[in-house]
Every structure is written in structure tokens, then in C-alpha cells.
Design a protein around this motif. Structure first.
Motif, PDB file in Angstrom:
ATOM      1  N   UNK A 143      35.497  48.167  56.440  1.00 52.13           N
ATOM      2  CA  UNK A 143      35.677  46.895  55.734  1.00 52.13           C
ATOM      3  C   UNK A 143      34.783  46.800  54.499  1.00 52.13           C
ATOM      4  N   UNK A 144      33.631  47.467  54.500  1.00 55.11           N
ATOM      5  CA  UNK A 144      32.805  47.478  53.288  1.00 55.11           C
ATOM      6  C   UNK A 144      33.570  48.166  52.164  1.00 55.11           C
ATOM      7  N   UNK A 145      34.310  49.234  52.508  1.00 54.91           N
ATOM      8  CA  UNK A 145      35.147  49.897  51.508  1.00 54.91           C
ATOM      9  C   UNK A 145      36.307  49.008  51.087  1.00 54.91           C
ATOM     10  N   UNK A 146      36.927  48.364  52.069  1.00 51.89           N
ATOM     11  CA  UNK A 146      38.097  47.522  51.796  1.00 51.89           C
ATOM     12  C   UNK A 146      37.736  46.351  50.887  1.00 51.89           C
ATOM     13  N   UNK A 147      36.529  45.802  51.057  1.00 54.72           N
ATOM     14  CA  UNK A 147      36.131  44.655  50.225  1.00 54.72           C
ATOM     15  C   UNK A 147      36.112  45.017  48.753  1.00 54.72           C
ATOM     16  N   UNK A 148      35.711  46.263  48.463  1.00 57.13           N
ATOM     17  CA  UNK A 148      35.723  46.709  47.072  1.00 57.13           C
ATOM     18  C   UNK A 148      37.159  46.655  46.548  1.00 57.13           C
ATOM     19  N   UNK A 149      38.080  47.104  47.382  1.00 58.18           N
ATOM     20  CA  UNK A 149      39.495  47.081  46.999  1.00 58.18           C
ATOM     21  C   UNK A 149      39.972  45.644  46.781  1.00 58.18           C
ATOM     22  N   UNK A 150      39.482  44.723  47.606  1.00 63.51           N
ATOM     23  CA  UNK A 150      39.882  43.320  47.477  1.00 63.51           C
ATOM     24  C   UNK A 150      39.480  42.772  46.100  1.00 63.51           C
ATOM     25  N   UNK A 151      38.280  43.151  45.644  1.00 63.46           N
ATOM     26  CA  UNK A 151      37.837  42.703  44.314  1.00 63.46           C
ATOM     27  C   UNK A 151      38.857  43.135  43.265  1.00 63.46           C
ATOM     28  N   UNK A 152      39.257  44.408  43.330  1.00 66.60           N
ATOM     29  CA  UNK A 152      40.194  44.927  42.331  1.00 66.60           C
ATOM     30  C   UNK A 152      41.545  44.209  42.442  1.00 66.60           C
ATOM     31  N   UNK A 153      41.997  43.940  43.673  1.00 64.48           N
ATOM     32  CA  UNK A 153      43.280  43.239  43.860  1.00 64.48           C
ATOM     33  C   UNK A 153      43.225  41.833  43.264  1.00 64.48           C
ATOM     34  N   UNK A 154      42.100  41.142  43.447  1.00 59.49           N
ATOM     35  CA  UNK A 154      41.976  39.788  42.898  1.00 59.49           C
ATOM     36  C   UNK A 154      41.955  39.840  41.367  1.00 59.49           C
ATOM     37  N   UNK A 155      41.198  40.812  40.824  1.00 59.03           N
ATOM     38  CA  UNK A 155      41.159  40.951  39.363  1.00 59.03           C
ATOM     39  C   UNK A 155      42.570  41.166  38.832  1.00 59.03           C
ATOM     40  N   UNK A 156      43.328  42.053  39.488  1.00 55.23           N
ATOM     41  CA  UNK A 156      44.701  42.318  39.043  1.00 55.23           C
ATOM     42  C   UNK A 156      45.568  41.065  39.123  1.00 55.23           C
TER      43      UNK A 156
END
Lengths: 187, 194
Positions: free
Chosen positions: A112-125
């Protein structure tokens, strides 16, 4: 009765097969609602979808309610909306039951620590995509987007108040613009 | 009692969030602040799961938050709360469809609503940055700026941004692909230090 069961089944499929909601539901609607059942035309679906985006709530549920209502009136609309939310309810409840039980395992924590990074990018997009249709001039950027973003970040003001204030500001700004356009048109 | 409050909170979210699933996110952050039912970090995890499973993101989030707060009953009530306002409004609007479309006051309200919604989501994004990319805990102990930023996380974010925006063959891939890949990277490079 049979028609309502058909509505329930059709919209449960929409809910179960659409990943991420939004545009992803349109191909399924076109295939099932337009071609298979003929409950609405392609154009009607696009209109419903456009309006659903502007109304409060979840776009996919709103679109389903429009279509269900067109076919079978108010009960049809309610059946369609409820049916398209049902798969989520079942799937997420099962996942939540499992994940909440394993939340303290190191593997789950690292994942989930890795996934949270992905979440940031998804929100930015998502913000970039919305930006194009939302920020149409400098007024909307300087007087609505920027203050709402800042107030949401740095104060405890409820988003409800910010949303209502923004709608009011939108009407006021538009009034000023109409007024100006009229004046210039009169010259 | 908590279930009633949960239902009420999600009715408000269903009524005031405009513009799809992500639009519910700022309200959920606000709910976290005001109730303490769940943390920002939990929300980020729920969002990742919601993006990776079928169904609208907003409903998935409501179900997940509801389950976390109040078990199965909570999941049902939160989901109902989210869909009831939109459903009622659609049923009303549909019955006076022609009057509503192209109404200049409605358009004017949306002229203000859309940038506000974007602003709220941007603010939510900034809150996740704090959890995902910064080691505020370590920084508080050492006071070194190099300890504040998690290099591993920033590098992953940069790669993900390029893959979702620049590289043509990967741009159109479903978010679930990137979420799964990030989970693997997180485990391999022990992102949580666990």
C-alpha cells in the motif's frame, strides 16, 4: 414484473463490468440498452450522460436512473440506480473484510505504500483532465479554483460551503458578463 | 447512532459532490477531519482499491468507508446515502427535462461549480502527497531536508506520470495495471520500511 427484473439484471451488469465509472460505461450501455433492449437511443444516452455529469452524485448511477425512468417510469429509475450500485456493494464489502484483517502484515503495508504513490499520480491526472473543461477563463482560475483549493487545504471550512459559494459566484460572474455583453451589443 | 450519522454524512456527500467519483474525495477528507473514523492514509488505500475494482469509484469508496466505520450495515447505509440525492434529483429533472437544458442560470451555476470541484480535488491530491511522498515522521526526528522527501517514492511517481501521460502504448492502460505494478514495487523495495 418481468420488465423490472430485466432492468435489474441489465444494470447490475453495467455496475459489474464498468471499471472506474464514467466513460467506461458507455460502450456497455450502447451494446445492451440501445442494441439489445432498445430502451433508449444512442443520442438519448449521450444526453443523459451529459446531464448526469452536471448533477450532484455519481455519474453512472444518475445515468442509469435516467434510462430506467425512461423505460418504466419512477420505479424503473429507482430499480436501475439501485441495481448499478449493487455489484460494488458486494465486491467492496468482501475485499474490505479480507484487507482489514490483513492490514498489519508487512507485505500489505509495503504494497500500500507503493500504491499510495500511484494514487497521487492518478489524482494529478484526474485534475489535469478536469482542468480543461473547468477552468475556462481567468475569472474561474483566480476567483474560484485558487481560493477553493487554498481554503480546502489550509482551513477547516466544509467543502459543502465552498461548493455552494462557488455556484453563487458562478451566477454572479455570469450576470456581469451578460450585462457587459448587452452593453457592448447596444453600442 | 454512528450508523445514523454515517448515513447523514453520505447523504450530504451525495448531494454536494458534482463531477464523478473523485469529487467525493474532498468530502471524505473532511469527514476524516471531523469524525476521526478513518485516517488520510486509509483513504488513499481505499481509493486505490476502488479504482482497481468494478463499479463507479464514488460508490466503491462509499461502500469501503461505510464498511470500515460500521461493518456491513455501514456499507449499505453509506452507499444508499450516496445514491439517494442524485436519484431523486434525476427523477425530478427528467420530468421537466426540456426546461432544464440550456437554462442560462443552470449553466452559470456550473460555470462556478466545475472549477470549485477541480480545486477541491487538487487539494485532496496535495494531502495524499504528504502521506505518499514525504517522511514527515523521520524529518521530525532528524531535521534533515534530505530525510523529508522519500526518494524512492518520488522516483516511482515520476515513472508513473511518464507512463500515464507520455508513453503512447501505456497511456491508455487501465489504472488497475499501474496500481498493481506500484504494489509490487512497494513490496520489492519495502516502501513502508516494514
Amino acid at each position: 414484473m418481468k420488465e423490472y427484473l430485466k432492468i435489474l439484471w441489465a444494470f447490475m451488469k453495467v455496475g459489474a463490468l464498468t471499471f472506474g465509472g464514467g466513460y467506461a460505461m458507455l460502450p456497455i450501455l450502447q451494446k445492451d440498452i440501445v442494441e439489445r433492449y432498445g430502451w433508449a437511443s444512442e443520442e438519448e444516452i449521450m444526453d443523459y450522460y451529459a446531464m448526469a455529469q452536471c448533477l450532484p452524485g455519481i455519474i453512472m448511477i444518475n445515468t442509469s436512473v435516467f434510462i430506467g425512468r425512461k423505460h418504466k417510469g419512477t420505479p424503473g429509475g429507482i430499480a436501475a440506480g439501485a441495481a448499478s450500485a449493487l455489484p460494488s456493494l458486494v465486491i467492496i464489502t468482501i475485499i474490505a473484510m479480507c484487507l482489514n484483517a490483513f492490514a498489519d502484515y508487512p507485505v500489505v503495508k509495503n504494497a500500500f505504500a507503493g500504491i499510495r504513490v500511484c494514487v497521487v499520480v492518478l489524482i494529478v491526472n484526474a485534475v489535469v483532465k478536469l482542468w480543461k473543461s473547468a477552468i475556462v477563463d481567468w475569472l474561474s482560475l483566480v476567483f474560484i479554483f485558487a481560493p477553493v483549493c487554498a481554503l480546502s487545504l489550509f482551513t477547516k471550512i466544509s467543502p459543502v460551503i465552498l461548493v455552494v459559494a462557488a455556484a453563487v459566484l458562478g451566477v454572479v460572474f455570469s450576470q456581469i458578463k451578460w450585462h457587459r455583453a448587452k452593453k457592448e451589443g447596444g453600442k | 447512532m454512528i450508523l445514523l450519522q454515517l448515513f447523514w454524512e453520505f447523504l450530504k456527500i451525495g448531494l454536494f459532490s458534482v463531477g464523478g467519483g473523485m469529487a467525493t474525495l474532498p468530502f471524505l477528507y473532511d469527514l476524516s477531519d471531523s469524525t476521526g473514523w478513518f485516517t488520510y492514509a486509509q483513504l488513499a488505500d481505499m481509493l486505490a482499491v476502488s479504482e482497481s475494482t468494478p463499479g463507479p469509484v464514488g460508490i466503491n469508496m462509499a461502500t469501503y468507508v461505510g464498511y470500515t466505520v460500521g461493518g456491513f450495515g455501514g456499507a449499505v447505509l453509506a452507499t444508499l446515502g450516496t445514491i439517494i440525492p442524485g436519484t431523486v434529483i434525476v427523477l425530478i429533472i427528467a420530468s421537466m427535462l426540456d426546461k432544464f437544458r440550456g437554462n442560462k442560470y443552470v449553466d452559470a451555476a456550473f460555470y462556478g461549480l466545475r472549477p470549485a470541484s477541480t480545486g477541491l480535488i487538487a487539494a485532496a491530491g496535495v494531502s495524499v502527497v504528504g502521506i505518499a511522498l514525504l517522511n514527515t515522521g523521520l524529518y521530525a526526528v532528524t531535521g534533515k531536508l534530505t530525510d523529508l522527501i522519500s526518494i524512492k517514492a518520488v522516483a516511482l511517481a515520476a515513472v508513473l506520470w511518464v507512463l500515464t501521460n507520455v508513453v503512447k502504448p501505456t497511456k491508455k492502460l487501465h489504472p488497475v495495471v499501474f496500481i498493481a505494478a506500484s504494489a509490487v514495487v512497494g513490496i520489492v523495495f519495502s516502501f513502508a520500511g516494514a
